[in-house]
Design an enzyme around this catalytic site. Structure first.
Site, PDB file in Angstrom:
ATOM      1  N   TYR A  49      -4.983  -3.597 -11.145  1.00  0.00           N
ATOM      2  CA  TYR A  49      -4.191  -2.573 -10.457  1.00  0.00           C
ATOM      3  C   TYR A  49      -4.276  -1.291 -11.271  1.00  0.00           C
ATOM      4  CZ  TYR A  49      -2.245  -6.172  -7.397  1.00  0.00           C
ATOM      5  OH  TYR A  49      -2.091  -7.176  -6.467  1.00  0.00           O
ATOM      6  N   GLU A  50      -4.303  -0.126 -10.591  1.00  0.00           N
ATOM      7  CA  GLU A  50      -4.567   1.107 -11.330  1.00  0.00           C
ATOM      8  C   GLU A  50      -3.418   1.494 -12.254  1.00  0.00           C
ATOM      9  OE1 GLU A  50      -5.433   4.019  -8.332  1.00  0.00           O
ATOM     10  OE2 GLU A  50      -3.358   4.178  -7.719  1.00  0.00           O
ATOM     11  N   SER A  51      -2.298   0.808 -12.170  1.00  0.00           N
ATOM     12  CA  SER A  51      -1.219   1.034 -13.132  1.00  0.00           C
ATOM     13  C   SER A  51      -1.634   0.618 -14.539  1.00  0.00           C
ATOM     14  CB  SER A  51       0.018   0.232 -12.722  1.00  0.00           C
ATOM     15  OG  SER A  51      -0.308  -1.149 -12.649  1.00  0.00           O
ATOM     16  N   GLY A  52      -2.745  -0.131 -14.663  1.00  0.00           N
ATOM     17  CA  GLY A  52      -3.221  -0.541 -15.977  1.00  0.00           C
ATOM     18  C   GLY A  52      -3.094  -2.032 -16.234  1.00  0.00           C
TER      19      GLY A  52
END
Lengths: 241, 267
Positions: A49-52
């Site tokens: 997920y692009e949140s890391g």
């Protein structure tokens, strides 16, 4: 077992994902599809997920891309500079999942505005990670409802460019069928339709003269396992029409 | 420093301010204090405006928004942001929009003391027409890359788990871009869940030293309805309820009245 087109859309999107791949996932249908794939044919699929959160394995469907569940179940939690500069930009993530309000015949996407930019009829959320996902991942899977409002001859705004350099591929899964780009041309081609949907019906809902493959397949309905796992995930994505 | 005093002394009308935190650790309490104090003409900088800027925009704090994704995650639109852009209510809102990667690299350039950052992206899209993006040619390979200018907010506000008594701060869980946002800003304010005698390094912990921070305020639950890893959980129900609250000016007005009257927890 009976199913609706929204369920089939999620199932078909899940089938695009392979066991040895990594996928950058957003919330909504992409999360359902990626988690469904991981629980069925692709247990080793790496969800990012692009949140890391890298290699997340959530028990429930996250509402946001940074839900606590994702951080708690990930192999690695990294910063945003890490995720965008070290993981996404160099092409370390195989598949990118995107949605859009509009798509054109080349697979370019609009998630910014409907209408004129300075006086929009609808102000959409904007780019987010999409432009770099579209240019960095080898394979792009797009899910969106199929209508003349979404499949337009000209985008109101080009937010993300489809890779038309022959190095990447795109699969578009709608509630009527499947369209793909290939190395030979930079235009989407209808390759499969949902059960009971004719090519003419897809053309009627497409704002340009549709390129149609020589042999259009019929999408296989969901298996009992696919439906059972999908339904067990709960919080079903919105029906598309 | 009490939050009221910190916002009062560090945030000026007309400032460029970044309240950062990517889904996690969003400094809602500080944003709502800025609303209570009637701060105005702000340039609001944030990758995801989220509910915190929807609230500030609806309350009339903002002149300009610099951002990359303006939605309510997993729910839909930010209705106050849309009302400002589509109908200029309560005031016109100037937009500068980027991609996430662009915003991240702008913070990195700011934190690095460099004038700009380079990345691949933007080329061929309509974003450069509504953004500050340039081109730069690599002196080694000749590749043409996109250049984005450094972000240098007057003030960055973040929320973290802990500070010690000297004002050193530690955050952990999803770290987002908060370290870069603090280091790129002229001034910084950190709200924290807890003040401890001594910081114990956590797995993935990011420590920001006191000499890079202007003020620390002790604000338990200061990130709700987002969350603080290890302390609070994300209030997904409120994110869904906000869709209804923010959809009409009337319902939002009632919410705002309750906030400014200071009744209870209005996160």
């Amino acid at each position: 077992m009976s199913f609706d087109s929204a369920e089939l859309m999620t199932v078909v999107a899940a089938r695009q994902l392979q066991n040895d791949q990594s996928v950058l996932v957003g919330v909504g249908r992409p999360s359902h599809a990626a988690i469904l794939a991981k629980r069925t044919h692709a247990p080793d699929l790496v969800l990012i997920y692009e949140s890391g959160t890298i290699d997340a394995d959530p028990d429930s469907i996250p509402l946001s891309i940074g839900d606590p569940e994702l951080a708690a179940t990930s192999t690695s939690v990294v910063s945003l500079p890490d995720i965008f500069n070290y993981w996404l930009q160099p092409g370390r993530i195989d598949v990118g999942f995107l949605g859009a309000a509009q798509i054109d015949r080349h697979g370019n996407l609009n998630t910014t505005v409907i209408g004129e930019y300075d006086h929009p009829r609808v102000r959409l959320p904007g780019a987010g990670g999409a432009p770099e996902i579209a240019r960095s991942c080898q394979e792009i899977v797009v899910t969106l409802p199929h209508s003349a409002r979404t499949f337009v001859p000209e985008l109101d705004f080009t937010t993300s460019l489809c890779r038309s350099d022959g190095e990447g591929s795109m699969v578009v899964v709608t509630d009527l069928g499947v369209l793909e780009t290939s190395d030979q041309h930079d235009e989407l081609e209808l390759t499969a339709t949902f059960p009971g949907i004719g090519v003419g019906e897809v053309q009627d809902q497409t704002g340009w003269e549709l390129k149609v493959a020589g042999d259009v397949a019929e999408v296989a309905p969901p298996t009992a396992e696919e439906l059972e796992v999908l339904r067990s995930l709960g919080s079903k994505p919105k029906a598309v029409r | 420093m009490p939050l009221e005093e910190a916002i009062g002394s560090l945030l000026n009308d007309g400032d460029s301010v970044a309240f950062e935190g990517f889904t996690h650790l969003i400094p809602f309490a500080a944003g709502q204090e800025a609303i209570r104090q009637g701060k105005k003409d702000l340039e609001l900088v944030r990758m995801t405006p989220d509910l915190i800027y929807d609230q500030m925009i609806g309350a009339g704090c903002a002149r300009r928004l610099v951002f990359s994704y303006g939605g309510n995650p997993g729910v839909g639109s930010l209705h106050r942001l849309r009302d400002a852009v589509e109908n200029q209510w309560p005031a016109p809102l100037e937009l500068e929009e980027h991609s996430h990667a662009g915003m991240v690299n702008r913070y990195i350039a700011g934190a690095s003391g460099l004038p700009f950052a380079v990345l691949r992206g933007y080329a061929g899209t309509d974003l450069p027409d509504h953004s500050e993006v340039g081109e730069v040619t690599c002196p080694f390979t000749g590749e043409v890359l996109s250049a984005v200018p450094a972000l240098r907010p007057d003030l960055t506000v973040i929320h973290a788990q802990q500070a010690d008594r000297q004002g050193n701060v530690q955050l952990w869980g999803i770290p987002g871009v908060q370290k870069e946002a603090v280091l790129s800003a002229a001034r910084s304010l950190v709200t924290v869940e807890e003040i401890v005698d001594e910081l114990t390094l956590q797995p993935g912990g990011v420590i920001i030293p006191s000499w890079e921070i202007d003020a620390v305020s002790h604000v338990p639950n200061g990130a709700q309805p987002s969350y603080t890893h290890g302390y609070t959980t994300r209030d997904n129900d409120f994110y869904r309820e906000w869709d209804e609250i923010s959809r009409s000016r009337e319902a939002f007005g009632e919410w705002l009245d309750r906030l400014t009257a200071g009744e209870g927890d209005e996160s």
